[in-house]
Design a protein around this motif. Structure first.
Motif, PDB file in Angstrom:
ATOM      1  N   ASN A 179       0.643  -1.713   0.235  1.00 55.54           N
ATOM      2  CA  ASN A 179       0.233   0.374  -0.408  1.00 55.54           C
ATOM      3  C   ASN A 179       0.248   1.340   0.440  1.00 55.54           C
ATOM      4  O   ASN A 179       0.216   2.045  -0.386  1.00 55.54           O
ATOM      5  CB  ASN A 179      -0.685   0.150   1.172  1.00 55.54           C
ATOM      6  CG  ASN A 179      -2.090  -0.946   0.926  1.00 55.54           C
ATOM      7  OD1 ASN A 179      -2.833  -1.124  -0.160  1.00 55.54           O
ATOM      8  ND2 ASN A 179      -2.842  -1.847   2.195  1.00 55.54           N
ATOM      9  N   LEU A 234     -11.877   6.209  -4.570  1.00 56.07           N
ATOM     10  CA  LEU A 234     -11.584   4.988  -5.414  1.00 56.07           C
ATOM     11  C   LEU A 234     -10.706   3.598  -4.362  1.00 56.07           C
ATOM     12  O   LEU A 234     -10.761   2.897  -3.981  1.00 56.07           O
ATOM     13  CB  LEU A 234     -10.977   5.121  -6.182  1.00 56.07           C
ATOM     14  CG  LEU A 234     -11.928   5.484  -7.406  1.00 56.07           C
ATOM     15  CD1 LEU A 234     -10.454   5.578  -8.625  1.00 56.07           C
ATOM     16  CD2 LEU A 234     -13.608   4.579  -7.812  1.00 56.07           C
ATOM     17  N   GLN A 235      -9.835   4.160  -3.545  1.00 53.23           N
ATOM     18  CA  GLN A 235      -8.864   4.076  -2.804  1.00 53.23           C
ATOM     19  C   GLN A 235      -9.854   3.172  -1.575  1.00 53.23           C
ATOM     20  O   GLN A 235      -9.520   2.054  -0.369  1.00 53.23           O
ATOM     21  CB  GLN A 235      -7.705   4.788  -1.703  1.00 53.23           C
ATOM     22  CG  GLN A 235      -6.816   4.100  -1.574  1.00 53.23           C
ATOM     23  CD  GLN A 235      -6.580   4.294  -0.213  1.00 53.23           C
ATOM     24  OE1 GLN A 235      -7.340   4.213   0.378  1.00 53.23           O
ATOM     25  NE2 GLN A 235      -6.384   3.207   0.782  1.00 53.23           N
ATOM     26  N   TYR A 263     -13.058   2.770  -1.345  1.00 55.66           N
ATOM     27  CA  TYR A 263     -13.815   1.674  -2.078  1.00 55.66           C
ATOM     28  C   TYR A 263     -13.141   0.275  -2.020  1.00 55.66           C
ATOM     29  O   TYR A 263     -13.688  -0.757  -1.841  1.00 55.66           O
ATOM     30  CB  TYR A 263     -14.531   2.034  -3.354  1.00 55.66           C
ATOM     31  CG  TYR A 263     -15.644   1.172  -3.661  1.00 55.66           C
ATOM     32  CD1 TYR A 263     -16.517  -0.129  -2.827  1.00 55.66           C
ATOM     33  CD2 TYR A 263     -14.680   0.266  -4.341  1.00 55.66           C
ATOM     34  CE1 TYR A 263     -17.552  -0.053  -3.875  1.00 55.66           C
ATOM     35  CE2 TYR A 263     -15.460  -0.752  -5.639  1.00 55.66           C
ATOM     36  CZ  TYR A 263     -16.756  -1.202  -5.010  1.00 55.66           C
ATOM     37  OH  TYR A 263     -17.442  -1.813  -5.608  1.00 55.66           O
ATOM     38  N   TRP A 264     -11.800   0.457  -2.502  1.00 53.69           N
ATOM     39  CA  TRP A 264     -11.023  -0.951  -2.550  1.00 53.69           C
ATOM     40  C   TRP A 264     -10.607  -1.398  -1.051  1.00 53.69           C
ATOM     41  O   TRP A 264     -10.635  -2.772  -1.365  1.00 53.69           O
ATOM     42  CB  TRP A 264      -9.599  -0.483  -3.216  1.00 53.69           C
ATOM     43  CG  TRP A 264     -10.724  -0.300  -5.179  1.00 53.69           C
ATOM     44  CD1 TRP A 264     -11.393  -0.874  -5.783  1.00 53.69           C
ATOM     45  CD2 TRP A 264      -9.708  -0.131  -6.203  1.00 53.69           C
ATOM     46  NE1 TRP A 264     -11.072  -0.970  -7.108  1.00 53.69           N
ATOM     47  CE2 TRP A 264     -10.554  -0.128  -6.787  1.00 53.69           C
ATOM     48  CE3 TRP A 264      -8.843   1.563  -6.143  1.00 53.69           C
ATOM     49  CZ2 TRP A 264     -10.275   0.465  -8.518  1.00 53.69           C
ATOM     50  CZ3 TRP A 264      -8.752   2.079  -7.453  1.00 53.69           C
ATOM     51  CH2 TRP A 264      -9.549   1.619  -8.746  1.00 53.69           C
ATOM     52  N   ARG A 265     -10.359  -0.758  -0.494  1.00 56.73           N
ATOM     53  CA  ARG A 265      -9.480  -0.605   0.764  1.00 56.73           C
ATOM     54  C   ARG A 265     -10.818  -2.074   1.608  1.00 56.73           C
ATOM     55  O   ARG A 265     -10.658  -2.546   2.209  1.00 56.73           O
ATOM     56  CB  ARG A 265      -9.145   0.459   1.540  1.00 56.73           C
ATOM     57  CG  ARG A 265      -8.108  -0.526   2.586  1.00 56.73           C
ATOM     58  CD  ARG A 265      -7.034   0.708   2.199  1.00 56.73           C
ATOM     59  NE  ARG A 265      -5.847   0.019   3.382  1.00 56.73           N
ATOM     60  CZ  ARG A 265      -4.675   0.682   3.608  1.00 56.73           C
ATOM     61  NH1 ARG A 265      -5.442   1.405   4.643  1.00 56.73           N
ATOM     62  NH2 ARG A 265      -4.159   0.022   4.673  1.00 56.73           N
ATOM     63  N   SER A 266     -12.025  -0.978   1.800  1.00 53.46           N
ATOM     64  CA  SER A 266     -13.297  -1.444   2.368  1.00 53.46           C
ATOM     65  C   SER A 266     -13.276  -2.808   1.819  1.00 53.46           C
ATOM     66  O   SER A 266     -14.848  -3.503   2.625  1.00 53.46           O
ATOM     67  CB  SER A 266     -14.521  -0.467   2.311  1.00 53.46           C
ATOM     68  OG  SER A 266     -14.850   0.006   0.862  1.00 53.46           O
ATOM     69  N   ARG A 267     -13.506  -2.862   0.465  1.00 56.78           N
ATOM     70  CA  ARG A 267     -14.106  -4.199   0.047  1.00 56.78           C
ATOM     71  C   ARG A 267     -13.084  -5.149  -0.169  1.00 56.78           C
ATOM     72  O   ARG A 267     -13.563  -6.812   0.664  1.00 56.78           O
ATOM     73  CB  ARG A 267     -13.615  -3.715  -1.728  1.00 56.78           C
ATOM     74  CG  ARG A 267     -14.527  -4.733  -2.882  1.00 56.78           C
ATOM     75  CD  ARG A 267     -14.486  -5.152  -3.938  1.00 56.78           C
ATOM     76  NE  ARG A 267     -12.878  -4.183  -4.679  1.00 56.78           N
ATOM     77  CZ  ARG A 267     -12.125  -4.769  -5.632  1.00 56.78           C
ATOM     78  NH1 ARG A 267     -12.727  -4.478  -6.843  1.00 56.78           N
ATOM     79  NH2 ARG A 267     -10.971  -4.917  -5.241  1.00 56.78           N
ATOM     80  N   ASP A 268     -11.766  -5.340   0.303  1.00 55.05           N
ATOM     81  CA  ASP A 268     -10.618  -6.036   0.570  1.00 55.05           C
ATOM     82  C   ASP A 268     -10.973  -6.222   1.687  1.00 55.05           C
ATOM     83  O   ASP A 268     -10.421  -7.754   2.373  1.00 55.05           O
ATOM     84  CB  ASP A 268      -9.548  -5.942   0.198  1.00 55.05           C
ATOM     85  CG  ASP A 268      -8.939  -4.973  -1.031  1.00 55.05           C
ATOM     86  OD1 ASP A 268      -9.478  -5.818  -2.136  1.00 55.05           O
ATOM     87  OD2 ASP A 268      -7.788  -4.059  -1.502  1.00 55.05           O
ATOM     88  N   SER A 269     -11.219  -5.830   2.412  1.00 53.34           N
ATOM     89  CA  SER A 269     -11.272  -5.769   4.049  1.00 53.34           C
ATOM     90  C   SER A 269     -12.297  -6.890   5.237  1.00 53.34           C
ATOM     91  O   SER A 269     -11.972  -7.888   5.227  1.00 53.34           O
ATOM     92  CB  SER A 269     -11.398  -4.136   5.183  1.00 53.34           C
ATOM     93  OG  SER A 269     -10.280  -3.672   5.043  1.00 53.34           O
ATOM     94  N   ARG A 321     -13.385  -8.669   1.971  1.00 52.04           N
ATOM     95  CA  ARG A 321     -13.270 -10.227   1.499  1.00 52.04           C
ATOM     96  C   ARG A 321     -12.628 -11.249   2.439  1.00 52.04           C
ATOM     97  O   ARG A 321     -12.831 -11.958   2.925  1.00 52.04           O
ATOM     98  CB  ARG A 321     -12.601 -10.282   0.481  1.00 52.04           C
ATOM     99  CG  ARG A 321     -12.332 -11.682  -0.535  1.00 52.04           C
ATOM    100  CD  ARG A 321     -11.244 -11.369  -1.340  1.00 52.04           C
ATOM    101  NE  ARG A 321      -9.795 -10.594  -1.147  1.00 52.04           N
ATOM    102  CZ  ARG A 321      -9.177  -9.805  -1.717  1.00 52.04           C
ATOM    103  NH1 ARG A 321     -10.013  -9.288  -2.797  1.00 52.04           N
ATOM    104  NH2 ARG A 321      -8.074  -9.095  -1.800  1.00 52.04           N
TER     105      ARG A 321
END
Length: 157
Positions: A89, A135-136, A138-144, A146
């Motif tokens: 990151n 976007l960062q 969003y991607w971070r919350s999506r990864d968390s 998952r």
């Protein structure tokens, strides 16, 4: 420490500090993208002196403040070094920041100062910063989410 326990002058001083910082950027012409781009193209090295001045003041403060105060005067937090591990990151974020700085000629702090000195076209760079930050997140919350789902399925075994 919770925000409710902070000194009442904390937020006004943050505002004043930001205004002084922005004025310094504007006064040194670092809020002008063309000056920053000249630096990046090795044509004007004034930015080196501005950055050195900021680093010197920060370094001196980090050296002297913990010796003068046992805690930060406005927050009550203890003075301690916070280390961030060097991971993917940090590497990706630094690369994106550097590319954006090189393309726009402005970093986030100076972008607001540039807007303050009348550079309305900087709104495009600010919009890009907001979109990138969204976007960062969003991607971070999506990864968390998952990672939590994967950890949950492992617990069922």
């Amino acid at each position: 420490m919770a925000a409710a326990n902070r000194h009442p002058a904390f937020m006004p001083l943050i505002l004043v500090g930001g205004l002084i910082f922005g004025f310094g950027l504007a006064y040194s012409h670092m809020a002008r993208p063309e000056v920053v781009l000249d630096f990046l193209q090795f044509e004007d090295f004034g930015l080196v002196f501005v950055m050195f001045g900021g680093a010197a003041v920060t370094g001196l403060t980090y050296l002297v403040a913990p010796r003068l105060f046992d805690r930060a005067p406005l927050t009550g937090d203890s003075f301690e070094r916070r280390l961030k591990s060097f991971d993917r990151n940090v590497l990706v974020g630094g690369a994106i920041f550097g590319a954006g700085w090189g393309l726009s000629g402005i970093c986030p702090g100076a972008a607001y100062a540039s807007l303050g000195v009348g550079n309305v076209t900087i709104l495009w760079a600010l919009a890009g910063m907001f979109v990138g930050a969204y976007l960062q997140g969003y991607w971070r919350s999506r990864d968390s989410a998952r990672d939590a789902a994967v950890a949950g399925t492992r617990g069922d075994d």
